[in-house]
Design an enzyme around this catalytic site. Structure first.
Site, PDB file in Angstrom:
ATOM      1  N   ASP A  52       1.059  -1.029  -0.221  1.00 33.69           N
ATOM      2  CA  ASP A  52       0.052  -0.168   0.062  1.00 33.69           C
ATOM      3  C   ASP A  52       0.798   1.247   0.127  1.00 33.69           C
ATOM      4  O   ASP A  52       1.823   1.326   0.730  1.00 33.69           O
ATOM      5  CB  ASP A  52      -0.654   0.084   1.229  1.00 33.69           C
ATOM      6  CG  ASP A  52      -2.074   1.296   1.559  1.00 33.69           C
ATOM      7  OD1 ASP A  52      -2.847   0.911   0.729  1.00 33.69           O
ATOM      8  OD2 ASP A  52      -1.605   2.060   2.381  1.00 33.69           O
ATOM      9  N   TYR A  57       1.824  10.039   0.346  1.00 31.60           N
ATOM     10  CA  TYR A  57       2.961   9.274   1.029  1.00 31.60           C
ATOM     11  C   TYR A  57       4.462   9.644   0.889  1.00 31.60           C
ATOM     12  O   TYR A  57       5.602   9.915   0.974  1.00 31.60           O
ATOM     13  CB  TYR A  57       3.354   7.583   1.416  1.00 31.60           C
ATOM     14  CG  TYR A  57       1.954   6.932   1.926  1.00 31.60           C
ATOM     15  CD1 TYR A  57       0.773   8.269   2.653  1.00 31.60           C
ATOM     16  CD2 TYR A  57       1.184   5.775   1.577  1.00 31.60           C
ATOM     17  CE1 TYR A  57      -0.223   7.738   3.270  1.00 31.60           C
ATOM     18  CE2 TYR A  57       0.196   5.829   2.279  1.00 31.60           C
ATOM     19  CZ  TYR A  57      -0.789   6.671   2.727  1.00 31.60           C
ATOM     20  OH  TYR A  57      -1.333   5.520   3.931  1.00 31.60           O
ATOM     21  N   LYS A  86      -2.815   5.420  -3.603  1.00 30.85           N
ATOM     22  CA  LYS A  86      -4.548   6.680  -3.897  1.00 30.85           C
ATOM     23  C   LYS A  86      -3.733   7.664  -4.228  1.00 30.85           C
ATOM     24  O   LYS A  86      -3.006   8.180  -4.387  1.00 30.85           O
ATOM     25  CB  LYS A  86      -4.283   6.447  -2.471  1.00 30.85           C
ATOM     26  CG  LYS A  86      -4.264   5.391  -1.327  1.00 30.85           C
ATOM     27  CD  LYS A  86      -4.703   6.020  -0.014  1.00 30.85           C
ATOM     28  CE  LYS A  86      -3.927   4.293   0.819  1.00 30.85           C
ATOM     29  NZ  LYS A  86      -3.066   4.320   1.147  1.00 30.85           N
ATOM     30  N   HIS A 119      -8.310   8.676  -1.459  1.00 36.45           N
ATOM     31  CA  HIS A 119      -7.457   9.021  -0.598  1.00 36.45           C
ATOM     32  C   HIS A 119      -7.652   9.093   0.788  1.00 36.45           C
ATOM     33  O   HIS A 119      -8.259   8.992   2.009  1.00 36.45           O
ATOM     34  CB  HIS A 119      -6.178   9.430   0.059  1.00 36.45           C
ATOM     35  CG  HIS A 119      -5.319   9.054   1.126  1.00 36.45           C
ATOM     36  ND1 HIS A 119      -3.551   9.494   0.944  1.00 36.45           N
ATOM     37  CD2 HIS A 119      -4.956   8.907   2.097  1.00 36.45           C
ATOM     38  CE1 HIS A 119      -2.925   9.404   1.292  1.00 36.45           C
ATOM     39  NE2 HIS A 119      -4.203   8.806   2.178  1.00 36.45           N
TER      40      HIS A 119
END
Ligand SMILES: NC(=O)c1ccc[n+]([C@@H]2O[C@H](COP(=O)([O-])OP(=O)(O)OC[C@H]3O[C@@H](n4cnc5c(N)ncnc54)[C@H](OP(=O)(O)O)[C@@H]3O)[C@@H](O)[C@H]2O)c1
Length: 313
Positions: A52, A57, A86, A119
């Site tokens: 993931d 990020y 995401k 997200h």
């Protein structure tokens, strides 16, 4: 320590998508890029087959490099790994979805995704600034787009064959129902914080009835206080069954029918977190009935502002 059994290889079929998601997944929300790449490689080598990441990020590039090296070494094939990323809040406008998706694919060095998640349900001002704020430091939301508009753009990605399944993250039950009922392609996965301190039974029940896989993040409580891994119910079971508290929390999540994500940059913990074993029924019952604390560690679900990611300077 008691040896692992087949629990770690559990896969959950995606009734509203194609393929199946490995229940035990590795998250890559690790602040340091070198640590992210090393941990991702080590996780794949240890046996994790679900990864993931997220545009937000800023780890897609490192995750891509790690996968490329492992695939090139011939040890694991691309098709054996379930990769999810995401769409960030600043890309909710439908015309921004495909470019954002393609930018993610490029960083990941892939030609398709197994799962693409929205997200959070909160749209932020569109643009390149991921954390847009006004002069008072308040987030600038985008009122000109609905979650359903964004969902429609994700459905197109599935139609185009670039993405096998789509889903929602950081979403509550009411909003999920709205999207589920209106969607042409139903959400395959709902990705939310969940662990023994936040079991989300109502959401899980709705997901089960509608063929949605609930994927839990912060499955070990994100090293936050109070420390789930020091909970007396969990530690007593760990001692009794010859496993670690982390392995108990992960086994509980898989056995109650969720997928989950754990993250660690520590090599010994990567191996530990993959070596889970099935808990006896009485241990499941003790966690379900004996752990009374109810704690949400990440408030992202209320505002769209990440709880575990440091704010941009
Ligand atoms: N959609 C969202 O809003 C959202 C939000 C948060 C997370 N996520 C996703 O979910 C993933 C997992 O979440 P998370 O990072 O909160 O996972 P987590 O596994 O609950 O927490 C990670 C923390 O636990 C520690 N840890 C890991 N294994 C351990 C073990 N065996 N014993 C003791 N401590 C251990 C790690 O420490 P060390 O690294 O120091 O070993 C790290 O500090 C993320 O990487 C991300 O992919 C999504």
């Amino acid at each position: 320590m008691k040896p692992a059994d087949n629990l770690r290889f559990t896969k959950l079929p995606l009734a509203n998508g194609s393929g199946a998601i490995p229940a035990l997944g590795f998250g890559t929300l690790i602040p340091d890029p070198v640590a992210t790449k090393n941990a991702t490689k080590a996780a794949l080598e240890a046996g994790f087959r679900a990864l993931d990441t997220a545009e937000r990020y800023r780890t897609e590039k490192e995750v891509g490099e790690a996968m490329r090296e492992v695939f090139q070494a011939g040890k694991i094939k691309r098709e054996e790994v379930f990769v999810a990323t995401k769409l960030w809040n600043t890309n909710h406008r439908p015309e921004r979805v495909k470019p954002a998706f393609e930018a993610s694919l490029k960083k990941l060095q892939l030609d398709y995704l197994d799962l693409y998640l929205i997200h959070t349900p909160f749209a932020f001002q569109p643009g390149d600034v991921q954390d847009p704020r006004d002069a008072n430091g308040n987030v600038i939301y985008d009122r000109g787009v609905t979650l359903l508009d964004t969902w429609g753009a994700l459905e197109k990605l599935v139609d185009e064959g670039k993405c096998k399944a789509i889903g929602l993250s950081d979403i509550g039950l009411e909003k999920l129902k709205e999207i589920f009922e209106a969607a042409t392609i139903k959400p395959a996965v709902v990705h939310v914080e969940s662990h023994p301190y936040l079991p989300e039974w109502d959401l899980l029940d709705y997901c089960r009835k509608n063929g949605i896989v609930l994927q839990a993040f912060a499955a070990l409580g994100h090293s936050s206080e109070p420390n789930l891994l020091a909970d007396p119910v969990i530690t007593a079971i760990a001692d009794r069954v010859g496993k670690t508290p982390a392995q108990v929390a992960l086994a509980w999540g898989i056995q109650r029918g969720t997928a989950l994500l754990t993250t660690t940059k520590t090599p010994s913990r990567i191996a530990e977190n993959f070596e889970v074993s099935t808990l006896p029924e009485n241990a499941m019952r003790e966690i379900n009935e004996g752990v009374k604390s109810r704690i949400r560690f990440n408030a992202v679900v209320e505002t769209g502002i990440p709880g575990f990611i440091p704010r941009e300077k």
